[in-house]
Structures are given as C-alpha cells and as structure tokens.
Enzyme design. Structure first.
Site, PDB file in Angstrom:
ATOM      1  N   THR A  34       0.924   7.964  10.544  1.00 50.24           N
ATOM      2  CA  THR A  34       0.679   7.880  11.993  1.00 50.24           C
ATOM      3  C   THR A  34       1.742   8.612  12.783  1.00 50.24           C
ATOM      4  OG1 THR A  34      -0.438   5.788  11.732  1.00 50.24           O
ATOM      5  CG2 THR A  34       0.485   6.206  13.896  1.00 50.24           C
ATOM      6  N   TYR A  48      -7.096   6.866  15.914  1.00 49.97           N
ATOM      7  CA  TYR A  48      -6.560   8.223  15.813  1.00 49.97           C
ATOM      8  C   TYR A  48      -6.694   8.674  14.363  1.00 49.97           C
ATOM      9  CZ  TYR A  48      -2.888   5.430  13.852  1.00 49.97           C
ATOM     10  OH  TYR A  48      -2.226   4.526  13.086  1.00 49.97           O
ATOM     11  N   SER A  81      -0.884   7.267   4.219  1.00 52.19           N
ATOM     12  CA  SER A  81      -0.165   6.714   3.062  1.00 52.19           C
ATOM     13  C   SER A  81      -0.997   5.778   2.193  1.00 52.19           C
ATOM     14  CB  SER A  81       1.133   6.044   3.496  1.00 52.19           C
ATOM     15  OG  SER A  81       0.887   4.832   4.144  1.00 52.19           O
ATOM     16  N   THR A 114       2.903   3.978   7.619  1.00 51.41           N
ATOM     17  CA  THR A 114       3.451   2.616   7.511  1.00 51.41           C
ATOM     18  C   THR A 114       2.798   1.803   6.385  1.00 51.41           C
ATOM     19  OG1 THR A 114       1.857   1.802   9.139  1.00 51.41           O
ATOM     20  CG2 THR A 114       4.030   2.414   9.976  1.00 51.41           C
ATOM     21  N   ASP A 115       1.546   2.158   6.034  1.00 53.71           N
ATOM     22  CA  ASP A 115       0.799   1.288   5.106  1.00 53.71           C
ATOM     23  C   ASP A 115       1.512   1.070   3.777  1.00 53.71           C
ATOM     24  OD1 ASP A 115      -1.137   1.231   7.051  1.00 53.71           O
ATOM     25  OD2 ASP A 115      -2.766   1.932   5.770  1.00 53.71           O
ATOM     26  N   LYS A 187       5.563  -4.563   5.541  1.00 56.73           N
ATOM     27  CA  LYS A 187       4.780  -4.466   6.784  1.00 56.73           C
ATOM     28  C   LYS A 187       4.139  -5.818   7.015  1.00 56.73           C
ATOM     29  CE  LYS A 187       1.251  -1.704   9.102  1.00 56.73           C
ATOM     30  NZ  LYS A 187       0.338  -0.544   9.034  1.00 56.73           N
ATOM     31  N   GLU A 309       5.028 -24.429 -12.101  1.00 54.78           N
ATOM     32  CA  GLU A 309       3.583 -24.168 -11.969  1.00 54.78           C
ATOM     33  C   GLU A 309       2.927 -23.740 -13.295  1.00 54.78           C
ATOM     34  OE1 GLU A 309       1.354 -24.664  -9.686  1.00 54.78           O
ATOM     35  OE2 GLU A 309       2.574 -25.117  -7.924  1.00 54.78           O
TER      36      GLU A 309
END
Ligand code: ASP
Length: 352
Positions: A34, A48, A81, A114-115, A187, A309
């Site tokens: 971006t 965009y 990305s 950013t992904d 993120k 667990e």
C-alpha cells in the site's frame, strides 16, 4: 606542503558538500504494498490498488529523507504482500544480504505491504548476518489518499536505519512512530494507521527523526542466529502450512496438507494451542508419518505452554512458544532446513 593540503581540502569541499561526509548511506529496497499503492481519488483510503508507485517516486515524495542520510533506491519487487511466496521472500533476503555486506551501506529500509511484513521481517532477522539496521516500513493508506501515512513512516524508517543507535538492534518494523522487533510484532488492526503492535511492547519510539529506546529483545537474531541465507539454496523452503482451530473441526485439512507434501503443520489451536480430542489421532498419525506437528495458538497474546493441554513429550510435538502461527511457520521452515528432530526444533522455538 601544508598549503597544498589546505588547497586540496578546500577544492574537495567545493565539489562535495561537507554534510554528505557526515551522513550515513541508506538504501531503500522497494517491494510494493500500500505504501506504493494508488487509489482513484484522495478519499479512497481503503479502496485502491497496491504496488503501483516506483521507488524513485516514493523517495522524491519525501525529499526531507536526504537530510537524514544519503538515500538511494532499489526496486526489488512490485507486489502486494499477500502474494509473496518463498520465491519472493528468498529473493528479498538475498538482495538485502548483498546490500548489508557492502561496506558503503550503513542501513537498509524495505518498503513492504502490511499484510505479511511481519513474516518477511522475522525471516530476515533469522537469516541475515549483520549488525546494520534493517528497517521494514509500510503504510495503511496509499500515497494518493488524504493524510497518507506512508511519507512520515518512510521518513522515520530512514531516520532509524541511519541512526548509529539502531546498530545491533536487528530487523525492525517502523510503523506509526513505533519501533518494533521483527519476532513479536504483528498486524493487529486491519483498518487503522496504528495497525501494528507487539504483546511485549515496542522497542522504542521515533519522534522527529530521532529514535528513543525502551527495551531489547531477549531472543537470538541476526549475528546470533544459526541460520544463514547464504546456506539456503533454491527458491523454496521446506513446505509448512497452518490449520486454524475452532469447534467442530474436520481432519481433512491436515490430511490434505500431508498429501501436498507438508513437512510440518502449525496447529493454530484454540486457547493454549488446544487440540480437539477427535483430532488428536490424526495429528499423531501425521507425526508418525514424519509430518512435524507444532502447536501454536489463535489467541494473539500469551504463549503456548509445553505439556499443558496436550502431552507434547509423549506425542513428539513441538510448541511454538509465543510465536504466532505465521511466525511459527517461518521458523519451522528454517528449522527443517537443518533437522527433523523434534527436540532440536523445540530448542529453536525456545531460543528465537
Ligand atoms: N494488501 C496490502 C499488502 O500487504 C496491504 C498493505 O500494504 O497495507 O501489500
């Protein structure tokens, strides 16, 4: 003799501004995202196309970066990305590795989507031997939008990469004035500009071109890492995939990944990396077949405790500790370039 030196120094200083001797050299490696996106109008902050603007335009849009460092640009990729595969990841790592080996380069900035910037950052922190700052930077709004966040993020990223105080801090992500460590940044909001957080906090903050530091990373990275991009051949890492945990699960996804050749599966379990009792036999069968099971968690905070667990020692499974599933995937792939031994892989998950 003295006079000759003075004349030489004087004529040199006329040719090259004195300030450029003092400044560090920073290379901006552009990969898309971006931060290089373009929208139809200035009010399109979220609609965009990513990866449109070339690196020279990104740099020219923020001329102030040249006051911080001697900045040059390289267009490594032009990609959104989410479409990065091992091929692009390895290519970025090799290009950055070549740059940091040059004595003339003091720091590297990577513009990125950013992904998956957190995956690329973590990978680089594991495979590049350097104490030079490597700073990944991104933006949530494209440059065409009102109040675009890319220009200030880029300015701050260059300031960080040019800062002598960032030496030895490893690979970092600079977003929204925050300086984050590659291993634990993620993120965490997908619509606002404060998109990145770390459950352990930022390393520091960057204000008006100056970094202020507050903590260090306790784990191994860069020069202290046992992985090295120079020892990784080809365009693909050992195949690792993630299965997301929920109620009412089917074993099919795990089995399909085994069939596709996965060498490890990250189980992004509920809670403390829990596994439904009706899924346990499938995972044990996969482990017996040589597919390493690694328990991570879909919960963003905390860490998966070994032998809580599930009896990991008994099953030969590994826990991802505090690494989120996507980071666990990166470390698992690198671990598998060296070993298939679950104990050894577990050691790596404690140490990185
Ligand atoms: N999908 C974009 C990317 O990761 C999003 C962004 O950069 O913010 O390339």
């Amino acid at each position: 003799m003295k006079k000759t030196f003075t004349t030489l120094a004087l004529s040199l200083s006329l040719l090259i501004p004195i300030s450029s001797f003092a400044k560090n050299n920073v290379v901006v490696v552009a990969t898309g995202g971006t931060i290089a996106g373009a929208g139809a109008s200035s009010t399109n902050s979220a609609t965009y196309t990513a990866a449109k603007v070339p690196v020279d335009d990104l740099l020219n849009a923020v001329p102030q970066i040249q006051n911080l460092a001697n900045v040059t640009g390289v267009q490594a990729l032009q990609i959104a990305s989410e479409s990065i595969t091992d091929k692009e990841l390895l290519s970025i790592a090799r290009q950055v590795n070549d740059l940091v080996k040059k004595p003339s380069v003091n720091g590297v900035v990577i513009t990125h989507g950013t992904d998956t910037v957190e995956e690329t950052a973590f990978f680089l922190s594991l495979v590049i031997k350097t104490d030079k700052p490597i700073v990944l930077v991104a933006s949530m709004r494209p440059p065409s939008a009102l109040s675009a966040d890319g220009p200030l993020n880029l300015y701050s990223a260059v300031a960080l990469a040019a800062s002598d105080s960032a030496k030895g801090k490893g690979v970092m992500i600079l977003m929204n004035d925050g300086i984050f460590a590659a291993r634990d940044v993620t993120k965490s909001i997908n619509i606002h500009t404060n998109a990145f957080t770390s459950q352990w906090g930022a390393l520091g903050t960057l204000v008006e071109g100056k970094p202020y530091w507050f903590r260090n990373v306790a784990k191994r990275f860069n020069n202290a890492s046992e992985f090295n991009i120079e020892n990784i051949k080809g365009d693909a890492l050992p195949l690792v995939q993630i299965v997301y945990g929920s109620t009412n699960m089917l074993p099919d996804a795990y089995l399909a990944y085994q069939k596709a050749g996965a060498k490890a599966i990250i189980h992004a379990g509920t809670g403390n990396g829990s596994v439904a009792k009706y899924i346990v036999p499938t995972l044990n069968q996969l482990q017996a077949d040589g597919v390493q099971i690694i328990r991570s968690s879909r919960v963003p905070h905390g860490f998966v405790l070994r032998n809580a667990e599930q009896p990991d020692d008994k099953y030969g499974w590994v826990v991802a500790h505090d690494l989120n599933p996507q980071k666990a995937k990166i470390l698992a792939a690198l671990a598998l370039t060296k070993t298939k031994d679950a104990k050894e892989i577990q050691r790596m998950f404690w140490e990185y």
